[in-house]
Design a protein around this motif. Structure first.
Motif, PDB file in Angstrom:
ATOM      1  N   PHE A   1       6.727  -7.620   5.153  1.00  0.00           N
ATOM      2  CA  PHE A   1       6.240  -6.514   5.973  1.00  0.00           C
ATOM      3  C   PHE A   1       7.145  -6.303   7.184  1.00  0.00           C
TER       4      PHE A   1
ATOM      5  N   ASP B   1       7.208  -3.118   1.734  1.00  0.00           N
ATOM      6  CA  ASP B   1       5.991  -3.218   2.549  1.00  0.00           C
ATOM      7  C   ASP B   1       6.383  -2.837   3.976  1.00  0.00           C
TER       8      ASP B   1
ATOM      9  N   ASP C   1      -1.273   2.657  11.502  1.00  0.00           N
ATOM     10  CA  ASP C   1      -1.285   1.402  10.743  1.00  0.00           C
ATOM     11  C   ASP C   1      -1.624   0.264  11.702  1.00  0.00           C
TER      12      ASP C   1
ATOM     13  N   ARG D   1      -1.491  -3.010  11.347  1.00  0.00           N
ATOM     14  CA  ARG D   1      -0.496  -4.087  11.408  1.00  0.00           C
ATOM     15  C   ARG D   1       0.671  -3.667  12.298  1.00  0.00           C
TER      16      ARG D   1
END
Length: 433
Positions: A114, A143, A174, A176
Motif C-alpha cells: 500500500f 494497492d 481514503d 488509510r
C-alpha cells in the motif's frame, strides 16, 4: 515514514528538505543527473534563503538523499510525491501535464504494498483521476491511494511557509491515506495548523482558486493606483485604509508593475482554460490576466514620461530583474516586458540584480553591472523594478552624483516622495503624486 519525492525543482526540493527536517526519511529523485550530482556535492540549484543549510543538515543527519533511480525509494516509500513541473502548454495556455503523467507511469511499475501517491504539483481539476487511471492501467494489482496535497509556498519564504503554514489541504476520502498524511504532517499539530481534508477535486480547485484570488487582489490595487494618480490620491494610504478591514486584509495590496513568477501567470491562465472547458467561464480571472499583461508593458511608458517622453539615446539604469526579491526566479518577471519595451523606444539599458543571473540569457542588449552604483553611473533615469532590501537603503547622494540626471522611477514605492524631492530627485512612483 519513508518519502519519495519525484522532482527536485522548487517545490520538490523545499518540500523534501522540510519533510526530512520533520524526521522522515526522504529521497528526492530527478532525471537530471547533473542536478543530482550537484545536490549530492552540497550545491543548491535554486536560490531560496536558508535552503542550503536545511539540506546540508538533513543530509548529514542521514534523513535526506538524492538519486536518479526511483526504484528503491518508491518501493520502500509510504508516500510518493509528484512534484514535477506543470508549465503552460504552448498555444492554448492549458497546464502541460506530460511530466505528471510520465511520473505516474514510472511510479506504477515500482510500487510495492500500500502506497499513497500524492500530487504536490499544481494541476487542473480531475488530474488525480487521470493519475489513478494511469497507475491502474499500468499496474492493475497496485494497492494505491491517489491524493491531492497542493503547495502554498511563497518564493523567498518557502521554508517558513512549509513549517508554519496557514493550512494544509489534503484531497482524499481514503481512510488509510488520511492516516498516512496525518503522520507526515504530525509535527504541525504542535502549532495547531488546520489540516483540511476534502475530496480530491475540491483540493485541486482550492489551489487554483487561492492563486487566482491573490492575483486578482494585486491587479485590483494596481488599477486603483492608476485611479489615484488621476485624481490625486495616495494608493498606499488607500491600501492601508481598506486593508485594515478584516474582511479584506492588507496582504497583496502593494501596487507595482504587475504580478509575475512561477505560479500566478500560469495558474490563472490554466484556471481560465479549465473553466471554459467546463462551460463555466471565470470572467473576473480572465480580466485579471488581460489587465496584468497590459500593465507590465505599460510601465515603460511611465519611465518615458519621467524623461519628457523621449527615451531615444538615453541610458536607463534598472535595479532588480527577478519577479520578486529573495529569489532567482525570472519566470514571467515584469522586467522581461519592461526592459524590451524600453529598448524599443531607443534606450540603452544597464541593469543589476543580486540573484537574477538567468536574466543574462533571457534579455539581449543589456549591459549587466556588478552593483547598483555601477548601474546609476551615467544613467539618465534609474528604475526600481524589484524591491530587494539592498535597494531600500541606497546612498542616494552618491546615486545622484553618478547619474547624468537625478531622475528615479520607483515601481515598488520603496521611497517617500517628500524625501526624494528634498534630495533633489525628480521622483515618480506608483499611485502617488
Amino acid at each position: 515514514m519513508h518519502v519519495a519525492m519525484i522532482g527536485t525543482g522548487y517545490v520538490g526540493l523545499v518540500s523534501g528538505a522540510c519533510f526530512a527536517d520533520f524526521g522522515h526519511t526522504v529521497t528526492c529523485i530527478d532525471k537530471d543527473a547533473g542536478k543530482i550530482e550537484r545536490l549530492k556535492a552540497g550545491g543548491i540549484p535554486i536560490y531560496e534563503p536558508g535552503l542550503d543549510l536545511l539540506v546540508a543538515s538533513n543530509v548529514k543527519a542521514g534523513r535526506l538523499f538524492f538519486s536518479t533511480d526511483a526504484a528503491e525509494a518508491v518501493k520502500d516509500a509510504d508516500a510518493v510525491f509528484i512534484a514535477v513541473g506543470t508549465p503552460s502548454r504552448r498555444g492554448d495556455g492549458h497546464a502541460d501535464l506530460s511530466y505528471v503523467h510520465a511520473a505516474a507511469e514510472e511510479i506504477a511499475g515500482l510500487l510495492d504494498g500500500f502506497t499513497v501517491v500524492v500530487t504536490k504539483s499544481t494541476v487542473p481539476v480531475g488530474t488525480g483521476d487521470e493519475i489513478e487511471a494511469i497507475i491502474k492501467e499500468t499496474r492493475p494489482d497496485a494497492d494505491v491511494a491517489v491524493v491531492s496535497n497542493p503547495e502554498f509556498l511563497r518564493e523567498g519564504a518557502a521554508i517558513e511557509d512549509f513549517k508554519r503554514p496557514d493550512r494544509v489541504v489534503v484531497g482524499t476520502q481514503d481512510e488509510r491515506a488520511k492516516a498516512v498524511m496525518r503522520e507526515l504532517y504530525r509535527p504541525l499539530y504542535l502549532n495547531e495548523t488546520p489540516i483540511l481534508f476534502t475530496s480530491r477535486r475540491t483540493s485541486e480547485l482550492i489551489k487554483y482558486a487561492a492563486n487566482a484570488f491573490l492575483a486578482m487582489k494585486i491587479t485590483f490595487i494596481n488599477e486603483v493606483a492608476d485611479l489615484c494618480e488621476a485624481v490625486g490620491a495616495d494608493v498606499q494610504q488607500v491600501a492601508r485604509g481598506i486593508g485594515l478591514d478584516g474582511r479584506i486584509g492588507g496582504k497583496f495590496l502593494n501596487a507595482g508593475p504587475g504580478y509575475g513568477g512561477s505560479c500566478f501567470p500560469k495558474d490563472t491562465l490554466a484556471l481560465v482554460r479549465t473553466a471554459r472547458a467546463a462551460g463555466s467561464p471565470v470572467e473576473l480571472i480572465e480580466t485579471t490576466v488581460k489587465v496584468n499583461d497590459a500593465r507590465k508593458k505599460a510601465m515603460a511608458a511611465k519611465v518615458s514620461r519621467a524623461v519628457a517622453g523621449d527615451l531615444a539615446g538615453k541610458t536607463v539604469g534598472v535595479l532588480g530583474l527577478t519577479f520578486k526579491p529573495n529569489t532567482d526566479d525570472m519566470r514571467d518577471a515584469p522586467a522581461l516586458d519592461i526592459v524590451p519595451a524600453l529598448q524599443a523606444q531607443g534606450a540603452k539599458v544597464q541593469a543589476f540584480d543580486p540573484e537574477g543571473h538567468e536574466a543574462q540569457t533571457m534579455l539581449t542588449g543589456v549591459d549587466f553591472k556588478a552593483n547598483p552604483y555601477d548601474v546609476a553611473e551615467g544613467a539618465d533615469v534609474l528604475v526600481i523594478i524589484t524591491e530587494w532590501d539592498q535597494f531600500r537603503a541606497l546612498d542616494l547622494d552618491r546615486i545622484k552624483l553618478l547619474m547624468n540626471k537625478p531622475v528615479l522611477v520607483d515601481l515598488r514605492n520603496i521611497y517617500k516622495p517628500e524625501d526624494m524631492q528634498a534630495r533633489g530627485f525628480l521622483y515618480t512612483s506608483v499611485g502617488r503624486a
